[in-house]
Structure formats: structure tokens, C-alpha cells
Scaffold this motif. Sequence first.
Motif, PDB file in Angstrom:
ATOM      1  N   GLY A   1       0.788  -1.222   0.000  1.00 33.98           N
ATOM      2  CA  GLY A   1       0.000   0.000   0.000  1.00 33.98           C
ATOM      3  C   GLY A   1       0.820   1.271   0.000  1.00 33.98           C
ATOM      4  O   GLY A   1       0.500   2.224   0.704  1.00 33.98           O
ATOM      5  N   ALA A   2       1.893   1.279  -0.789  1.00 31.41           N
ATOM      6  CA  ALA A   2       2.769   2.451  -0.864  1.00 31.41           C
ATOM      7  C   ALA A   2       2.898   2.900  -2.314  1.00 31.41           C
ATOM      8  O   ALA A   2       2.635   2.131  -3.242  1.00 31.41           O
ATOM      9  N   ARG A   3       3.301   4.132  -2.502  1.00 31.90           N
ATOM     10  CA  ARG A   3       3.534   4.659  -3.849  1.00 31.90           C
ATOM     11  C   ARG A   3       4.752   3.971  -4.465  1.00 31.90           C
ATOM     12  O   ARG A   3       5.728   3.685  -3.781  1.00 31.90           O
ATOM     13  N   ILE A   4       4.686   3.759  -5.763  1.00 34.07           N
ATOM     14  CA  ILE A   4       5.777   3.100  -6.481  1.00 34.07           C
ATOM     15  C   ILE A   4       7.090   3.869  -6.306  1.00 34.07           C
ATOM     16  O   ILE A   4       8.138   3.266  -6.075  1.00 34.07           O
ATOM     17  N   ALA A   5       7.032   5.186  -6.399  1.00 32.12           N
ATOM     18  CA  ALA A   5       8.257   5.990  -6.265  1.00 32.12           C
ATOM     19  C   ALA A   5       8.902   5.789  -4.897  1.00 32.12           C
ATOM     20  O   ALA A   5      10.129   5.712  -4.784  1.00 32.12           O
ATOM     21  N   LEU A   6       8.092   5.689  -3.853  1.00 34.51           N
ATOM     22  CA  LEU A   6       8.622   5.475  -2.506  1.00 34.51           C
ATOM     23  C   LEU A   6       9.255   4.090  -2.390  1.00 34.51           C
ATOM     24  O   LEU A   6      10.347   3.932  -1.832  1.00 34.51           O
ATOM     25  N   VAL A   7       8.587   3.094  -2.934  1.00 31.58           N
ATOM     26  CA  VAL A   7       9.128   1.727  -2.900  1.00 31.58           C
ATOM     27  C   VAL A   7      10.423   1.668  -3.702  1.00 31.58           C
ATOM     28  O   VAL A   7      11.382   1.017  -3.287  1.00 31.58           O
ATOM     29  N   GLN A   8      10.467   2.362  -4.817  1.00 30.41           N
ATOM     30  CA  GLN A   8      11.680   2.394  -5.639  1.00 30.41           C
ATOM     31  C   GLN A   8      12.851   2.988  -4.854  1.00 30.41           C
ATOM     32  O   GLN A   8      13.959   2.451  -4.877  1.00 30.41           O
ATOM     33  N   ARG A   9      12.609   4.083  -4.145  1.00 33.66           N
ATOM     34  CA  ARG A   9      13.686   4.704  -3.346  1.00 33.66           C
ATOM     35  C   ARG A   9      14.165   3.769  -2.246  1.00 33.66           C
ATOM     36  O   ARG A   9      15.365   3.639  -2.003  1.00 33.66           O
ATOM     37  N   TRP A  10      13.227   3.125  -1.560  1.00 30.02           N
ATOM     38  CA  TRP A  10      13.624   2.187  -0.516  1.00 30.02           C
ATOM     39  C   TRP A  10      14.358   0.990  -1.107  1.00 30.02           C
ATOM     40  O   TRP A  10      15.309   0.471  -0.512  1.00 30.02           O
ATOM     41  N   ALA A  11      13.936   0.521  -2.280  1.00 34.18           N
ATOM     42  CA  ALA A  11      14.626  -0.597  -2.934  1.00 34.18           C
ATOM     43  C   ALA A  11      16.074  -0.218  -3.240  1.00 34.18           C
ATOM     44  O   ALA A  11      16.985  -1.035  -3.068  1.00 34.18           O
ATOM     45  N   GLU A  12      16.284   1.007  -3.672  1.00 32.90           N
ATOM     46  CA  GLU A  12      17.645   1.474  -3.934  1.00 32.90           C
ATOM     47  C   GLU A  12      18.481   1.468  -2.651  1.00 32.90           C
ATOM     48  O   GLU A  12      19.630   1.027  -2.642  1.00 32.90           O
ATOM     49  N   TYR A  13      17.891   1.968  -1.576  1.00 38.94           N
ATOM     50  CA  TYR A  13      18.588   1.978  -0.288  1.00 38.94           C
ATOM     51  C   TYR A  13      18.891   0.553   0.183  1.00 38.94           C
ATOM     52  O   TYR A  13      20.014   0.246   0.603  1.00 38.94           O
ATOM     53  N   LEU A  14      17.893  -0.316   0.102  1.00 41.80           N
ATOM     54  CA  LEU A  14      18.086  -1.701   0.556  1.00 41.80           C
ATOM     55  C   LEU A  14      19.082  -2.449  -0.319  1.00 41.80           C
ATOM     56  O   LEU A  14      19.784  -3.337   0.160  1.00 41.80           O
ATOM     57  N   GLU A  15      19.158  -2.070  -1.576  1.00 45.92           N
ATOM     58  CA  GLU A  15      20.168  -2.667  -2.447  1.00 45.92           C
ATOM     59  C   GLU A  15      21.569  -2.237  -1.992  1.00 45.92           C
ATOM     60  O   GLU A  15      22.490  -3.067  -1.943  1.00 45.92           O
ATOM     61  N   GLU A  16      21.724  -0.972  -1.632  1.00 44.61           N
ATOM     62  CA  GLU A  16      23.006  -0.491  -1.106  1.00 44.61           C
ATOM     63  C   GLU A  16      23.391  -1.210   0.178  1.00 44.61           C
ATOM     64  O   GLU A  16      24.576  -1.418   0.451  1.00 44.61           O
ATOM     65  N   GLN A  17      22.403  -1.595   0.971  1.00 43.84           N
ATOM     66  CA  GLN A  17      22.633  -2.311   2.232  1.00 43.84           C
ATOM     67  C   GLN A  17      22.758  -3.827   2.026  1.00 43.84           C
ATOM     68  O   GLN A  17      22.849  -4.578   2.995  1.00 43.84           O
ATOM     69  N   GLU A  18      22.734  -4.265   0.776  1.00 38.25           N
ATOM     70  CA  GLU A  18      22.836  -5.678   0.402  1.00 38.25           C
ATOM     71  C   GLU A  18      21.706  -6.528   0.976  1.00 38.25           C
ATOM     72  O   GLU A  18      21.899  -7.687   1.341  1.00 38.25           O
ATOM     73  N   MET A  19      20.513  -5.920   1.032  1.00 37.83           N
ATOM     74  CA  MET A  19      19.333  -6.639   1.513  1.00 37.83           C
ATOM     75  C   MET A  19      18.437  -7.102   0.363  1.00 37.83           C
ATOM     76  O   MET A  19      17.722  -8.088   0.496  1.00 37.83           O
ATOM     77  N   VAL A  20      18.466  -6.382  -0.746  1.00 35.60           N
ATOM     78  CA  VAL A  20      17.700  -6.781  -1.929  1.00 35.60           C
ATOM     79  C   VAL A  20      18.569  -6.640  -3.167  1.00 35.60           C
ATOM     80  O   VAL A  20      19.580  -5.933  -3.164  1.00 35.60           O
ATOM     81  N   ILE A  21      18.147  -7.348  -4.194  1.00 35.33           N
ATOM     82  CA  ILE A  21      18.743  -7.177  -5.517  1.00 35.33           C
ATOM     83  C   ILE A  21      17.604  -6.798  -6.453  1.00 35.33           C
ATOM     84  O   ILE A  21      16.472  -7.235  -6.281  1.00 35.33           O
ATOM     85  N   ARG A  22      17.926  -5.946  -7.392  1.00 38.26           N
ATOM     86  CA  ARG A  22      16.949  -5.565  -8.400  1.00 38.26           C
ATOM     87  C   ARG A  22      17.440  -6.099  -9.738  1.00 38.26           C
ATOM     88  O   ARG A  22      18.633  -6.082 -10.017  1.00 38.26           O
ATOM     89  N   LYS A  23      16.511  -6.563 -10.554  1.00 36.65           N
ATOM     90  CA  LYS A  23      16.874  -7.124 -11.843  1.00 36.65           C
ATOM     91  C   LYS A  23      15.746  -6.902 -12.834  1.00 36.65           C
ATOM     92  O   LYS A  23      14.596  -6.704 -12.438  1.00 36.65           O
ATOM     93  N   PRO A  24      16.070  -6.944 -14.121  1.00 31.74           N
ATOM     94  CA  PRO A  24      15.030  -6.779 -15.139  1.00 31.74           C
ATOM     95  C   PRO A  24      14.029  -7.926 -15.060  1.00 31.74           C
ATOM     96  O   PRO A  24      14.365  -9.042 -14.670  1.00 31.74           O
ATOM     97  N   HIS A  25      12.807  -7.633 -15.440  1.00 31.11           N
ATOM     98  CA  HIS A  25      11.750  -8.636 -15.432  1.00 31.11           C
ATOM     99  C   HIS A  25      10.757  -8.277 -16.522  1.00 31.11           C
ATOM    100  O   HIS A  25      10.534  -7.121 -16.813  1.00 31.11           O
ATOM    101  N   GLY A  26      10.149  -9.260 -17.102  1.00 30.03           N
ATOM    102  CA  GLY A  26       9.141  -9.012 -18.128  1.00 30.03           C
ATOM    103  C   GLY A  26       9.718  -9.174 -19.517  1.00 30.03           C
ATOM    104  O   GLY A  26      10.909  -9.409 -19.704  1.00 30.03           O
ATOM    105  N   VAL A  27       8.865  -9.030 -20.482  1.00 28.29           N
ATOM    106  CA  VAL A  27       9.233  -9.266 -21.875  1.00 28.29           C
ATOM    107  C   VAL A  27      10.378  -8.365 -22.329  1.00 28.29           C
ATOM    108  O   VAL A  27      11.342  -8.816 -22.923  1.00 28.29           O
ATOM    109  N   GLU A  28      10.287  -7.087 -22.031  1.00 26.54           N
ATOM    110  CA  GLU A  28      11.323  -6.153 -22.460  1.00 26.54           C
ATOM    111  C   GLU A  28      12.310  -5.831 -21.340  1.00 26.54           C
ATOM    112  O   GLU A  28      13.183  -4.995 -21.510  1.00 26.54           O
ATOM    113  N   GLY A  29      12.160  -6.462 -20.201  1.00 26.25           N
ATOM    114  CA  GLY A  29      13.065  -6.218 -19.097  1.00 26.25           C
ATOM    115  C   GLY A  29      12.884  -4.869 -18.436  1.00 26.25           C
ATOM    116  O   GLY A  29      13.756  -4.408 -17.718  1.00 26.25           O
TER     117      GLY A  29
END
Length: 89
Positions: A33-61
Motif C-alpha cells: 500500500g505504498a507509492r511506487i516511487a517510494l518503494v523504488q527509493r527504498w529498494a535502492e537503499y536496501l540494495e546499497e545495504q545488500e538486503m535486496v537485488i533488483r533485476k530486469p523482469h518481463g518481456v522487455e526487461g
Amino acid sequence: MFDETAWDGLLALYVEEAAGRTVTVARLAGLIGARIALVQRWAEYLEEQEMVIRKPHGVEGRAGAVALTAKAHRDLDLYFSRTLAFASE
């Protein structure tokens, strides 16, 4: 962090991955229940903390998938096991 979008996201990823589902940033935003932009920023932070990885997904990635790292899985497993042990005392 326990009262933040990041915590909600980590919990949702933990549950979704346990069910074998791939999670995009947009789906994660809907789950918690959060805005996509907010989740994106947190994902970036968590990636820096080595808690998540982000990768392409879907037909065009274009749709970014997000997943917990092995470190995040270990940390969450440890947190849950300690919390459960404490609660059962």
C-alpha cells in the motif's frame, strides 16, 4: 526501520518468495500500500545495504523485479526465530 516502508517491503518479499512468486516494484508497492516511487527509493537503499537485488523482469526487461539477498534471508530467519523464542518464554 520497523515502522517504515522498507520493513513492510522486506516482509512482503519474504512471504512472496516463500510462495515462489516473483515480485516487481509495482507489485510490491501494491502489496504494502505504498507509492511506487517510494518503494523504488527504498529498494535502492536496501540494495546499497545488500538486503535486496533488483533485476530486469518481463518481456522487455523494463519492469524491475526485486528479491531478497541470501544475507536478507538469513537476517530475517534469525530475527523471526529469536522473536518466536522470546515470545514462547
